[in-house]
Every structure is written in C-alpha cells, then in structure tokens.
Design a protein around this motif. Sequence first.
Motif, PDB file in Angstrom:
ATOM      1  N   ARG A 108     -11.241 -11.670  17.747  1.00 40.58           N
ATOM      2  CA  ARG A 108      -9.771 -11.801  17.724  1.00 40.58           C
ATOM      3  C   ARG A 108      -9.066 -11.060  16.786  1.00 40.58           C
ATOM      4  O   ARG A 108      -8.099 -11.521  15.900  1.00 40.58           O
ATOM      5  CB  ARG A 108      -9.451 -13.398  17.253  1.00 40.58           C
ATOM      6  CG  ARG A 108     -10.397 -14.290  18.224  1.00 40.58           C
ATOM      7  CD  ARG A 108     -10.234 -15.924  17.760  1.00 40.58           C
ATOM      8  NE  ARG A 108     -10.609 -16.057  16.253  1.00 40.58           N
ATOM      9  CZ  ARG A 108     -11.833 -15.715  15.820  1.00 40.58           C
ATOM     10  NH1 ARG A 108     -13.032 -15.724  16.614  1.00 40.58           N
ATOM     11  NH2 ARG A 108     -12.231 -16.021  14.571  1.00 40.58           N
ATOM     12  N   GLN A 162     -11.025 -11.842  22.031  1.00 39.30           N
ATOM     13  CA  GLN A 162      -9.601 -11.428  22.015  1.00 39.30           C
ATOM     14  C   GLN A 162      -8.721 -12.697  22.807  1.00 39.30           C
ATOM     15  O   GLN A 162      -8.895 -12.991  23.603  1.00 39.30           O
ATOM     16  CB  GLN A 162      -9.332 -10.100  22.275  1.00 39.30           C
ATOM     17  CG  GLN A 162      -7.917  -9.895  22.072  1.00 39.30           C
ATOM     18  CD  GLN A 162      -7.172 -10.029  20.804  1.00 39.30           C
ATOM     19  OE1 GLN A 162      -7.972  -9.662  19.827  1.00 39.30           O
ATOM     20  NE2 GLN A 162      -6.132 -10.581  20.458  1.00 39.30           N
ATOM     21  N   HIS A 163      -7.723 -13.013  22.143  1.00 40.65           N
ATOM     22  CA  HIS A 163      -6.613 -13.613  22.538  1.00 40.65           C
ATOM     23  C   HIS A 163      -6.212 -13.274  23.848  1.00 40.65           C
ATOM     24  O   HIS A 163      -5.694 -12.111  23.960  1.00 40.65           O
ATOM     25  CB  HIS A 163      -5.253 -14.270  21.737  1.00 40.65           C
ATOM     26  CG  HIS A 163      -5.904 -14.710  20.472  1.00 40.65           C
ATOM     27  ND1 HIS A 163      -6.479 -15.721  20.185  1.00 40.65           N
ATOM     28  CD2 HIS A 163      -5.751 -14.013  19.165  1.00 40.65           C
ATOM     29  CE1 HIS A 163      -6.676 -16.070  18.912  1.00 40.65           C
ATOM     30  NE2 HIS A 163      -6.377 -14.817  18.102  1.00 40.65           N
ATOM     31  N   ARG A 164      -6.241 -13.867  25.061  1.00 44.71           N
ATOM     32  CA  ARG A 164      -5.979 -13.102  26.368  1.00 44.71           C
ATOM     33  C   ARG A 164      -4.341 -13.540  26.901  1.00 44.71           C
ATOM     34  O   ARG A 164      -4.068 -14.824  27.145  1.00 44.71           O
ATOM     35  CB  ARG A 164      -7.049 -13.646  27.466  1.00 44.71           C
ATOM     36  CG  ARG A 164      -6.751 -12.915  28.911  1.00 44.71           C
ATOM     37  CD  ARG A 164      -7.888 -13.106  29.665  1.00 44.71           C
ATOM     38  NE  ARG A 164      -8.290 -14.387  29.887  1.00 44.71           N
ATOM     39  CZ  ARG A 164      -9.648 -14.717  30.145  1.00 44.71           C
ATOM     40  NH1 ARG A 164     -10.337 -13.804  30.641  1.00 44.71           N
ATOM     41  NH2 ARG A 164     -10.001 -15.876  30.425  1.00 44.71           N
ATOM     42  N   TYR A 202      -1.687 -12.025  21.418  1.00 48.72           N
ATOM     43  CA  TYR A 202      -2.350 -11.807  22.878  1.00 48.72           C
ATOM     44  C   TYR A 202      -2.361 -10.577  23.516  1.00 48.72           C
ATOM     45  O   TYR A 202      -1.133  -9.606  23.126  1.00 48.72           O
ATOM     46  CB  TYR A 202      -1.440 -12.953  23.903  1.00 48.72           C
ATOM     47  CG  TYR A 202      -1.626 -14.301  23.667  1.00 48.72           C
ATOM     48  CD1 TYR A 202      -2.600 -15.224  24.235  1.00 48.72           C
ATOM     49  CD2 TYR A 202      -0.657 -14.979  23.216  1.00 48.72           C
ATOM     50  CE1 TYR A 202      -2.798 -16.319  24.028  1.00 48.72           C
ATOM     51  CE2 TYR A 202      -0.716 -16.426  22.970  1.00 48.72           C
ATOM     52  CZ  TYR A 202      -1.709 -17.051  23.628  1.00 48.72           C
ATOM     53  OH  TYR A 202      -1.779 -18.197  23.368  1.00 48.72           O
ATOM     54  N   ASN A 212     -15.270 -18.271  26.470  1.00 45.53           N
ATOM     55  CA  ASN A 212     -14.282 -18.638  25.591  1.00 45.53           C
ATOM     56  C   ASN A 212     -13.026 -18.667  26.372  1.00 45.53           C
ATOM     57  O   ASN A 212     -11.867 -18.782  25.730  1.00 45.53           O
ATOM     58  CB  ASN A 212     -13.970 -17.745  24.338  1.00 45.53           C
ATOM     59  CG  ASN A 212     -15.403 -17.615  23.442  1.00 45.53           C
ATOM     60  OD1 ASN A 212     -15.654 -18.661  23.022  1.00 45.53           O
ATOM     61  ND2 ASN A 212     -15.966 -16.595  23.794  1.00 45.53           N
ATOM     62  N   SER A 231      -6.273 -20.828  21.946  1.00 43.62           N
ATOM     63  CA  SER A 231      -6.233 -20.143  22.783  1.00 43.62           C
ATOM     64  C   SER A 231      -7.080 -19.667  23.917  1.00 43.62           C
ATOM     65  O   SER A 231      -8.528 -19.660  23.843  1.00 43.62           O
ATOM     66  CB  SER A 231      -5.969 -18.686  22.267  1.00 43.62           C
ATOM     67  OG  SER A 231      -6.894 -18.072  21.751  1.00 43.62           O
ATOM     68  N   ARG A 242      -9.100 -16.871  25.811  1.00 43.51           N
ATOM     69  CA  ARG A 242      -9.820 -15.774  25.202  1.00 43.51           C
ATOM     70  C   ARG A 242     -10.689 -15.046  26.001  1.00 43.51           C
ATOM     71  O   ARG A 242     -11.452 -15.724  26.742  1.00 43.51           O
ATOM     72  CB  ARG A 242     -10.546 -16.139  23.923  1.00 43.51           C
ATOM     73  CG  ARG A 242      -9.794 -16.583  22.845  1.00 43.51           C
ATOM     74  CD  ARG A 242     -10.662 -17.459  21.729  1.00 43.51           C
ATOM     75  NE  ARG A 242      -9.463 -18.014  20.776  1.00 43.51           N
ATOM     76  CZ  ARG A 242      -9.932 -18.933  19.866  1.00 43.51           C
ATOM     77  NH1 ARG A 242     -11.283 -19.227  19.876  1.00 43.51           N
ATOM     78  NH2 ARG A 242      -8.934 -19.363  19.278  1.00 43.51           N
ATOM     79  N   THR A 274     -13.785 -12.327  26.587  1.00 40.66           N
ATOM     80  CA  THR A 274     -15.124 -12.113  26.072  1.00 40.66           C
ATOM     81  C   THR A 274     -15.885 -10.722  26.887  1.00 40.66           C
ATOM     82  O   THR A 274     -16.063 -10.950  27.979  1.00 40.66           O
ATOM     83  CB  THR A 274     -15.892 -13.217  25.887  1.00 40.66           C
ATOM     84  OG1 THR A 274     -15.557 -14.471  25.516  1.00 40.66           O
ATOM     85  CG2 THR A 274     -17.372 -13.015  25.224  1.00 40.66           C
TER      86      THR A 274
END
Length: 274
Positions: free
Chosen positions: A151, A183-185, A201, A225, A263, A265, A267
Amino acid sequence: MRLKLLVAAMALATPAAVLADHHLNPAMEAALAQDNRADDRARDQYRHPAETLAFFQVEPGMTVADFMPSGGWYTRVLVPYLGADGHYIGLNPDPALISDPGGKDYASKMVPRFAEQSPAWNLSGAKVDNMATGDLTDAHDGTVDRALIFREMHNMKRWGSAGAELDRIHDLLKDDGMLGIVQHRARADAPDAYVDGSKGYLRQQDVIDMVEQHGFELVEASEINANAKDPANWEGGVWSLPPSYSGAEDEATRTARAAIGESDRMTLLFRKRG
C-alpha cells in the motif's frame, strides 16, 4: 510441496479457505499468534497476511526487503515467520529521489523512526536491518529473495520516485527474485486526476504497466485482498474508510463505513527479468 500446492490453488480459493489450508504451515501460525501482534490482529481480516505471503511465495529462511515498513505491521509478521535463518530488511525510500517537499521530509524521518520504535515491538526471529535505498551498495545487488510493497505505490507515484525506486529494487533482487505488491485499487475507468496518488487509489493496469517498464514481468494477480463493497471513489480518498474514517463526523457515517471495511486492493506478483 504443500506451499506450492497452496499457491497454485489460490486463484480458485476464497481467503477463508486459503487460511484454513494455511494451518499446514506452523511457522505462519506461530508468527500470527505472537503476543506482540495483539493490537494488529483486528486488521488480519482485511490484510490476510497468511494468504498474501503464501501468494508471494515467501518462505522461512529467505531474505525479504519490506519497502516502507512504517509502523511495522508486516514487520511483526515477517521477522518471526522468516525465522533465525532469515533476514528482514526494512527498506525505506531515499529522500533524494523525492520531488515533493512534504514527501521528502516524511521519508527523511523513516529510518530513524524505525530505529526508535522497533525495539518496543519485541521482535524475535530473523536478522533485522533498517536502511534507505540510498544506502544500498553494489554488495547488496542480487541478495534478496523477495521485495514487498504494501500500500505504498501511490506515495511513490505522487512523490515522483516510483521509477527510480523500482530500479533499485530490481537490482537488489536475486536473478530468480520476485516482487509482491498490495495496493489500493481504483476502478478501471477512474479518471486520471483521481489516480495521481493523492487519493491512495491506483488503477491496476497502470501499476502493472509501471512495474513491467522497470524490469519485471507479471506472474499472477490475486483477489485475496479484494473488497467489492468499496466503491473506490471517495472524495477524501482511501482514508475515508477504516481505520482512518476521514470525514466520518457522525456515528451513522462511521458505522456505514465500518460495514464496508478497508479498501479494495490489488495483489500482484512479479518476477525479475534479466
């Protein structure tokens, strides 16, 4: 062999199913059960550490670089899990690469903050190092089995340092090393202005393209995630959701956001290219 079978099955398994199977791994069970994670466990339901590290094919005895470990949430999982034969590197960003003044100042405090805070984490297991990518030398090249970025890709993007940091991580990895990213998507159709990093995001394909431009190839993407409840279009960015609840000034709003959870996410697992 069990770990290989677990990873191969992940694309079809739900996180709950994977976690049940992961009980086959006593090292992970012991790491997650440590007393120093008492305050961390509430977030296991959103971060899925056992499933995520299995997907990234992280195993005891490896050398793992954890980029921007910050408060040490994953440090407290990885150090005991990697064990006495392992090596954990808290790898912080190089302030010299950051164009944003606020980001430069924030990054300059990361190595001393880790050094100050980590003794209170009661870490036991792998050897622990704490450094910035600017401290890396040629002697570090090709010594790391896995590099992990949890993240933080949005910060790297908004600070203008993503490409240079990915290049350094590429050099750090062994020839068969891999890079794992959570990571936030953002939604695939999110406007460019929303995915400049300031909202937290990023679009998944943008992340894949960026990483592949710096010497990696995508191995697999997982929904471990994912959170379909997250509309990923918050005016206040990802911090509108738990645990920050930014802008949730009344109890009803906070309760509604708590029901969404953290959030959505991506992966992603990448392999180093020569």
